[in-house]
Scaffold this motif. Structure first.
Motif, short mmCIF file in Angstrom:
data_model
loop_
_atom_site.label_atom_id
_atom_site.label_comp_id
_atom_site.label_asym_id
_atom_site.label_seq_id
_atom_site.Cartn_x
_atom_site.Cartn_y
_atom_site.Cartn_z
N ALA A 217 0.84 -1.20 0.00
CA ALA A 217 0.00 0.00 0.00
C ALA A 217 0.87 1.25 0.00
CB ALA A 217 -0.92 -0.01 1.22
N ASN A 218 1.94 1.25 0.79
CA ASN A 218 2.84 2.40 0.81
C ASN A 218 3.54 2.60 -0.52
OD1 ASN A 218 2.21 3.10 3.43
ND2 ASN A 218 3.86 1.88 4.31
N GLN A 219 3.91 1.51 -1.18
CA GLN A 219 4.54 1.61 -2.49
C GLN A 219 3.58 2.20 -3.52
OE1 GLN A 219 5.88 -2.38 -3.30
NE2 GLN A 219 7.90 -2.04 -2.42
N LYS A 220 2.33 1.74 -3.49
CA LYS A 220 1.32 2.28 -4.41
C LYS A 220 1.13 3.77 -4.20
CE LYS A 220 -1.96 -1.18 -5.91
NZ LYS A 220 -3.34 -1.68 -5.77
N ARG A 221 1.05 4.16 -2.92
CA ARG A 221 0.84 5.57 -2.58
C ARG A 221 2.01 6.41 -3.09
NH1 ARG A 221 0.01 5.15 2.96
NH2 ARG A 221 -2.06 4.39 2.51
N ALA A 222 3.23 5.92 -2.89
CA ALA A 222 4.42 6.64 -3.33
C ALA A 222 4.46 6.74 -4.86
CB ALA A 222 5.68 5.96 -2.82
N MET A 223 4.05 5.66 -5.54
CA MET A 223 4.06 5.67 -6.99
C MET A 223 3.04 6.67 -7.54
SD MET A 223 4.07 2.40 -9.49
CE MET A 223 2.33 2.23 -9.85
N ARG A 224 1.86 6.73 -6.94
CA ARG A 224 0.85 7.71 -7.37
C ARG A 224 1.34 9.13 -7.16
NH1 ARG A 224 -3.19 4.22 -5.05
NH2 ARG A 224 -3.12 5.45 -3.14
N LYS A 225 2.00 9.37 -6.04
CA LYS A 225 2.53 10.70 -5.75
C LYS A 225 3.60 11.08 -6.77
CE LYS A 225 4.39 13.36 -1.91
NZ LYS A 225 4.84 13.33 -0.52
N LYS A 226 4.45 10.13 -7.10
CA LYS A 226 5.51 10.37 -8.07
C LYS A 226 4.94 10.65 -9.45
CE LYS A 226 9.73 8.17 -9.81
NZ LYS A 226 10.53 6.94 -9.79
N GLN A 227 3.93 9.88 -9.85
CA GLN A 227 3.31 10.10 -11.16
C GLN A 227 2.61 11.46 -11.22
OE1 GLN A 227 0.86 6.68 -12.11
NE2 GLN A 227 2.45 5.99 -13.54
N ARG A 228 2.00 11.88 -10.13
CA ARG A 228 1.35 13.19 -10.10
C ARG A 228 2.38 14.29 -10.26
NH1 ARG A 228 -1.20 13.05 -5.19
NH2 ARG A 228 -2.62 11.49 -5.97
N ALA A 229 3.54 14.12 -9.61
CA ALA A 229 4.61 15.11 -9.74
C ALA A 229 5.16 15.14 -11.16
CB ALA A 229 5.73 14.80 -8.75
N LEU A 230 5.30 13.97 -11.77
CA LEU A 230 5.77 13.91 -13.15
C LEU A 230 4.76 14.52 -14.11
CD1 LEU A 230 7.39 10.36 -13.35
CD2 LEU A 230 8.54 12.56 -13.51
N GLN A 231 3.48 14.36 -13.81
CA GLN A 231 2.45 14.91 -14.68
C GLN A 231 2.47 16.43 -14.67
OE1 GLN A 231 -1.61 14.29 -13.58
NE2 GLN A 231 -2.33 14.33 -15.70
N THR A 232 2.78 17.03 -13.53
CA THR A 232 2.84 18.49 -13.48
C THR A 232 3.96 19.01 -14.36
OG1 THR A 232 4.23 18.42 -11.51
CG2 THR A 232 1.87 18.65 -11.17
N VAL A 233 5.04 18.25 -14.50
CA VAL A 233 6.14 18.66 -15.36
C VAL A 233 5.80 18.39 -16.83
CG1 VAL A 233 8.55 18.22 -15.95
CG2 VAL A 233 7.86 18.32 -13.57
N ALA A 234 5.21 17.22 -17.10
CA ALA A 234 4.92 16.83 -18.47
C ALA A 234 3.74 17.60 -19.06
CB ALA A 234 4.63 15.34 -18.52
N ASN A 235 2.70 17.82 -18.27
CA ASN A 235 1.50 18.51 -18.75
C ASN A 235 1.18 19.69 -17.84
OD1 ASN A 235 1.20 16.45 -20.65
ND2 ASN A 235 0.00 15.22 -19.22
N PRO A 236 1.84 20.81 -18.02
CA PRO A 236 1.61 21.95 -17.12
C PRO A 236 0.19 22.53 -17.23
CG PRO A 236 3.14 22.55 -18.86
CD PRO A 236 2.89 21.09 -18.99
N ASP A 237 -0.44 22.39 -18.40
CA ASP A 237 -1.79 22.93 -18.54
C ASP A 237 -2.80 22.16 -17.69
OD1 ASP A 237 -1.25 20.79 -20.23
OD2 ASP A 237 -2.91 21.28 -21.58
N ILE A 238 -2.66 20.83 -17.64
CA ILE A 238 -3.54 20.01 -16.80
C ILE A 238 -3.28 20.32 -15.33
CG2 ILE A 238 -4.08 17.66 -16.08
CD1 ILE A 238 -3.48 16.78 -18.93
#
Length: 139
Positions: free
Chosen positions: A74-95
């Motif tokens: 569960a902690n790994q899943k949570r960390a992965m979602r957080k990481k993907q959200r951070a990557l999305q802010t860099v990849a798609n700044p408009d979203i």
């Protein structure tokens, strides 16, 4: 479903339940760890009871190993979602910008509701809807 999991675990017995223990513990752990507002206390109590039943049925050592693996997953899943959200802010700044605007708008509305509940005489200014303005793209 929790009652069903408890009944199945008692029916299977100590030896046959061990391979399925992480699968059974996953929803129970999720319910115990959840902190959302509309949480049902009876569900939390039921999940705690079933965890205690499993602990007695399987033994403390096997239960602890399974529970820690579920916790780790569960902690790994949570960390992965957080990481993907951070990557999305860099990849798609408009979203990310749209999400941020929506979050700020919700925060302002919450603040207004809170003020109205604390002071009944206070009426916050509401956002007036301008149909064409709201449809325009945010730049």
């Amino acid at each position: 479903i929790f009652k069903f999991l408890g009944a199945i675990s008692v029916d299977l017995g100590q030896d046959r339940i061990k391979p399925y223990l992480p699968t059974i513990l996953t929803p129970l752990y999720r319910e115990l760890n959840s902190n959302y507002a509309e949480q049902d206390p009876t569900l939390k109590n039921l999940s705690q009871e079933i965890i205690e039943l499993l602990k007695k049925l399987v033994g403390l050592e096997a239960f602890s190993l399974a529970f820690s693996s579920v916790q780790k997953q569960a902690n790994q899943k949570r960390a992965m979602r957080k990481k993907q959200r951070a990557l999305q802010t860099v990849a798609n700044p408009d979203i990310a910008a749209r999400r941020k605007l929506k979050r700020h708008k919700n925060k302002a509305e919450t603040r207004k509701r809170k003020m109205e509940s604390l002071r009944p005489m206070y009426k916050a200014k509401r956002h007036r809807s301008h149909a064409l303005k709201d449809l325009a793209m945010v730049e």
